[in-house]
Design an enzyme around this catalytic site. Structure first.
Site, PDB file in Angstrom:
ATOM      1  N   ARG A 103       0.836  -1.196  -0.135  1.00  0.00           N
ATOM      2  CA  ARG A 103       0.052  -0.007   0.012  1.00  0.00           C
ATOM      3  C   ARG A 103       0.928   1.264   0.075  1.00  0.00           C
ATOM      4  NH1 ARG A 103      -2.821  -0.197   6.307  1.00  0.00           N
ATOM      5  NH2 ARG A 103      -0.408  -0.534   7.157  1.00  0.00           N
ATOM      6  N   ASN A 141      -5.600   6.886   4.431  1.00  0.00           N
ATOM      7  CA  ASN A 141      -5.170   6.405   5.597  1.00  0.00           C
ATOM      8  C   ASN A 141      -3.901   6.625   6.033  1.00  0.00           C
ATOM      9  OD1 ASN A 141      -6.310   3.978   7.467  1.00  0.00           O
ATOM     10  ND2 ASN A 141      -4.295   3.338   6.761  1.00  0.00           N
ATOM     11  N   GLU A 142      -3.600   7.172   7.259  1.00  0.00           N
ATOM     12  CA  GLU A 142      -2.235   7.330   7.754  1.00  0.00           C
ATOM     13  C   GLU A 142      -1.386   7.730   6.573  1.00  0.00           C
ATOM     14  OE1 GLU A 142      -1.190   3.642   9.638  1.00  0.00           O
ATOM     15  OE2 GLU A 142      -2.226   4.113  11.429  1.00  0.00           O
ATOM     16  N   GLU A 316      -8.406   4.104  15.287  1.00  0.00           N
ATOM     17  CA  GLU A 316      -7.878   2.548  15.086  1.00  0.00           C
ATOM     18  C   GLU A 316      -7.353   2.262  16.752  1.00  0.00           C
ATOM     19  OE1 GLU A 316      -5.452   1.228  12.157  1.00  0.00           O
ATOM     20  OE2 GLU A 316      -6.730   2.348  10.686  1.00  0.00           O
ATOM     21  N   TRP A 324       3.160  -5.924  13.439  1.00  0.00           N
ATOM     22  CA  TRP A 324       4.443  -5.116  12.829  1.00  0.00           C
ATOM     23  C   TRP A 324       5.422  -4.638  13.722  1.00  0.00           C
ATOM     24  CZ3 TRP A 324       3.919  -0.602  15.403  1.00  0.00           C
ATOM     25  CH2 TRP A 324       2.705  -0.357  15.922  1.00  0.00           C
ATOM     26  N   GLU A 364      -1.864  -9.119   7.256  1.00  0.00           N
ATOM     27  CA  GLU A 364      -2.350  -8.834   8.734  1.00  0.00           C
ATOM     28  C   GLU A 364      -2.926 -10.207   9.336  1.00  0.00           C
ATOM     29  OE1 GLU A 364      -4.051  -4.990   9.031  1.00  0.00           O
ATOM     30  OE2 GLU A 364      -2.044  -3.914   8.700  1.00  0.00           O
ATOM     31  N   GLN A 365      -2.513 -11.338   8.907  1.00  0.00           N
ATOM     32  CA  GLN A 365      -3.477 -12.310   9.507  1.00  0.00           C
ATOM     33  C   GLN A 365      -3.132 -12.767  11.071  1.00  0.00           C
ATOM     34  OE1 GLN A 365      -2.040 -16.341   7.726  1.00  0.00           O
ATOM     35  NE2 GLN A 365      -1.643 -14.847   6.014  1.00  0.00           N
ATOM     36  N   MET A 366      -1.970 -12.217  11.348  1.00  0.00           N
ATOM     37  CA  MET A 366      -1.635 -12.369  12.740  1.00  0.00           C
ATOM     38  C   MET A 366      -2.007 -11.338  13.623  1.00  0.00           C
ATOM     39  SD  MET A 366      -0.280 -15.360  12.481  1.00  0.00           S
ATOM     40  CE  MET A 366       0.867 -15.605  14.031  1.00  0.00           C
ATOM     41  N   HIS A 367      -2.684 -10.305  13.039  1.00  0.00           N
ATOM     42  CA  HIS A 367      -3.069  -8.996  13.895  1.00  0.00           C
ATOM     43  C   HIS A 367      -4.462  -9.499  14.522  1.00  0.00           C
ATOM     44  CE1 HIS A 367      -4.508  -5.104  14.843  1.00  0.00           C
ATOM     45  NE2 HIS A 367      -3.355  -4.576  14.349  1.00  0.00           N
TER      46      HIS A 367
END
Ligand code: GAL
Length: 652
Positions: A103, A141-142, A316, A324, A364-367
């Site tokens: 991104r 976003n950010e 958020e 991350w 981000e599957q581990m988030h």
């Protein structure tokens, strides 16, 4: 006052209604959607597919939820990157294109991308701007996250040349201002100017500072256009942006926030603590590994609130381990609730969790999310539910956030200048701001942040950890106000073109405190000297200036008796970096002099007032007494605050 970030495009459509019902049941009101969905909203150039987005918004709206739409401009789709490759940014460090595949792969200087970003924004704003379920917008976003403010693309070079032309008018003026006679760096024409990258060794500080200013102006203009577009087609809806820590954007944050209704912040206390305490010894880090450092959320709440003075949101909020940071521990039980209330205590209007459900795929599957990928409730769920229930007993909306008695004067340009000209490896402006903030917060003081264009009049004490290039108007306002003002080392050290001021530092501040900085040294943090104040010895470290105090009062000295802290009336100048003990001592006495109440608090307890309610947050492992008066009426908790717990009380 609670919300969540949701990605309907990640889930089967037949889950949406139930998701919405569960959000409602949990006590959530706001749902942010859409900010990365461009490839689904416009799968082919110009061929929009809004049908699914209509249904998602209608479903959420039908459940009574209010929708915040993020413009999807942080993730331009592949077809766009392939069609307009000039939109891709170039990494200043390597000269390589930063391409498609994650991104933020766009260049703020690219005219084609600026057009495309406005086109998709307009299409969304026209379609949803007056939808009854849409409460507001988040821009992009950010912005500038992943180091994207600066790009070394041809578009950026051309833009920079034009910017230099407009600012300096003649190439001779630019050469003079930048000191280009040094090393034969003189230009004959603006079109000869390159970006300050790829040179053999250090480029001129003035050149780099100009580039940072150009980049900031470009981001701000890019964003302003988006805000205008949203306002044109979405009357009565708010427009906000979710900021990353203000010292990581590389832009003038105040300018970026100016057109917004309010600013928002993305709060990841454990990730932030892992990054900010990466070099801390284990014994200092371990107590905060699963709680976050007590000041690393709050400091950004205060900074975000003060960007607009119109309230703020946490867009958020970390609900569990992230993916991350260097290491990604689980928050201790109670921390998600504590962080949420802490944001409210610092003036947040809404806290929104990231994200509804943990995604079982992609980056981000581990988030963590509020739900696990199998739709079961994850660890933070009961804490969010508890906050939702507790909100009824505090009536937050009626509690206005007062101006704090103390302000920290921060300056984005000072950060750029001190990064450009480090002079000592361990000089780090943002850590110094944090150190000053912590010292004040440990004294139980509420703190605002003000920028170099602010009005200092409402404050009783103002501390400027460094203000490299004070503008004459600010110096005038500081002189006219009644606050005690403390300047840290490097204040007034440079002109607007990054040169040493006439008459030596602190340049224009000499009208407040007529001293001269005769010499500067930087030293290793593990080889400190001393600063001695009222017979007490503290560390003088990393940055030390030799001062001619003129007729001013010497309030502390170095180990050899030379001046280290100088006073002149309400102004004070600290010539060295120092330790927490010194700052506690100094700020304690400055607060007393300024009539600001301080408190002796347990080490890991923080307090914050909102209207007549005082909140106390116990980050520590032991229970502590709430620092409340005998007649306090408790709204949350009670006279003893358990570990990782909080209390709130009203005083009459
Ligand atoms: C934020 C970002 C989100 C998500 C999150 C993960 O910085 O806005 O999109 O990546 O981090 O913690």
């Amino acid at each position: 006052m609670l919300g969540v970030c949701y990605y309907p495009e990640h889930w089967p459509e037949d889950w949406w209604a139930e998701d919405a019902a569960r959000m409602q049941a949990l006590g959530l009101t706001y749902v942010r959607i859409g900010e990365f969905a461009w490839s689904r909203l416009e799968p082919q150039p110009g061929a929009y597919d809004f049908a699914w987005f209509d249904r998602a918004i209608d479903t959420l709206g039908a459940a009574g939820l209010k929708v915040v739409i993020g413009t999807p401009t942080a993730t331009p789709p592949k077809w766009l990157a392939d069609r307009d490759p000039d939109m891709l940014p170039v990494d200043p460090a390597t000269g390589r294109i930063r391409g498609f595949g994650s991104r933020r792969h766009y260049d703020f200087s690219s005219e084609s991308y600026a057009r495309e970003a406005l086109r998709i924004t307009e299409a969304l704003a026209r379609r949803y701007g007056e939808h009854p379920a849409v409460a507001g917008w988040q821009t992009d976003n950010e912005l500038c996250c992943h180091n994207t403010a600066l790009s070394a693309s041809p578009a950026a070079r051309d833009g920079f040349r034009a910017w230099c032309g407009a600012r300096y008018q003649s190439i001779d003026a630019l050469n003079r201002a930048w000191g280009n006679v040094f090393w034969s760096m003189e230009y004959r024409d603006f079109d000869e100017i390159e970006l300050p990258v790829g040179a053999v060794t250090e480029t001129s500080p003035a050149h780099r500072l100009a580039w940072r200013r150009y980049a900031s102006d470009t981001v701000v203009a890019w964003h302003d256009a988006m805000v205008r577009m949203l306002r044109r087609h979405s009357p009565g809806r708010f427009v906000t942006h979710n900021f990353i820590p203000m010292d990581e954007t590389g832009v003038d944050n105040q300018a970026l926030a100016a057109p917004l209704d309010f600013a928002a912040y993305d709060n990841y206390p454990l990730g932030r603590t892992d990054l900010l305490m990466a070099d801390a010894p284990a014994e200092a880090f371990r107590p905060y590994m699963r709680t976050g450092h007590p000041d690393y959320g709050a400091v950004f709440f205060d900074r975000t609130r003060c960007l607009t003075s119109r309230g703020f949101w946490v867009m958020e909020q970390q609900p569990g381990p992230v993916n991350w940071a260097g290491h990604n521990p689980r928050p201790l039980p109670g921390m998600v609730r504590l962080w949420t209330w802490e944001a409210f205590a610092h003036g947040a209007d809404v806290v929104s969790y990231f994200r509804w459900r943990q995604a079982p795929f992609a980056q981000e599957q581990m988030h963590a999310g509020l739900e696990r990928p199998d739709r079961s409730q994850a660890e933070a769920w009961p804490e969010v539910s508890q906050v939702a229930a507790e909100l009824a007993s505090v009536a937050l909306a009626a509690l206005s956030t007062a101006t704090a008695p103390v302000a920290i004067l921060v300056d984005d340009e000072t950060q750029w200048l001190t990064e450009i000209e480090r002079q000592g490896n361990s000089y780090d402006y943002k850590s110094i701001v944090l150190q000053y903030y912590s010292a004040l917060r440990e004294l139980g003081v509420d703190v605002d942040f003000i920028g170099p264009d602010a009005d200092p009049a409402p404050y009783r004490l103002i501390v400027a950890p460094a203000l490299s290039t004070p503008k004459p108007e600010m110096v005038e306002r500081l002189r006219a106000c009644e606050a005690i003002v403390l300047f840290g080392p490097r204040s007034g050290a440079k002109t607007l073109d990054a040169t040493i001021p006439e008459g030596l530092a602190p340049g224009p501040l000499r009208s407040l405190i007529p001293i001269r900085v005769l010499a500067t040294e930087t030293i290793r943090p593990d080889c400190p000297g001393e600063i001695v104040r009222d017979g007490q010895r503290f560390a003088s470290t990393m940055w030390r200036e030799t001062i001619d105090p003129g007729d001013c009062t010497v309030a502390a000295t170095y180990e050899d008796g030379a001046p280290a802290l100088i006073r002149n009336g309400r102004s004070a100048y600290l010539a060295t970096l120092t330790d927490a003990a010194f700052l506690a001592d100094l700020f304690g006495s400055l607060c007393a002099e300024a009539g600001v109440a301080t408190f002796e608090l347990p080490k890991d307890l923080r307090v914050r007032r909102r209207g007549p309610v005082t909140f106390a947050f116990n980050y520590g492992a032991d229970e502590v007494a709430a620092p409340a008066p005998a007649d306090a009426e408790f709204l949350l908790g009670g006279a003893v605050i358990g570990p990782r717990d909080l209390a709130a009380w009203r005083t009459t």
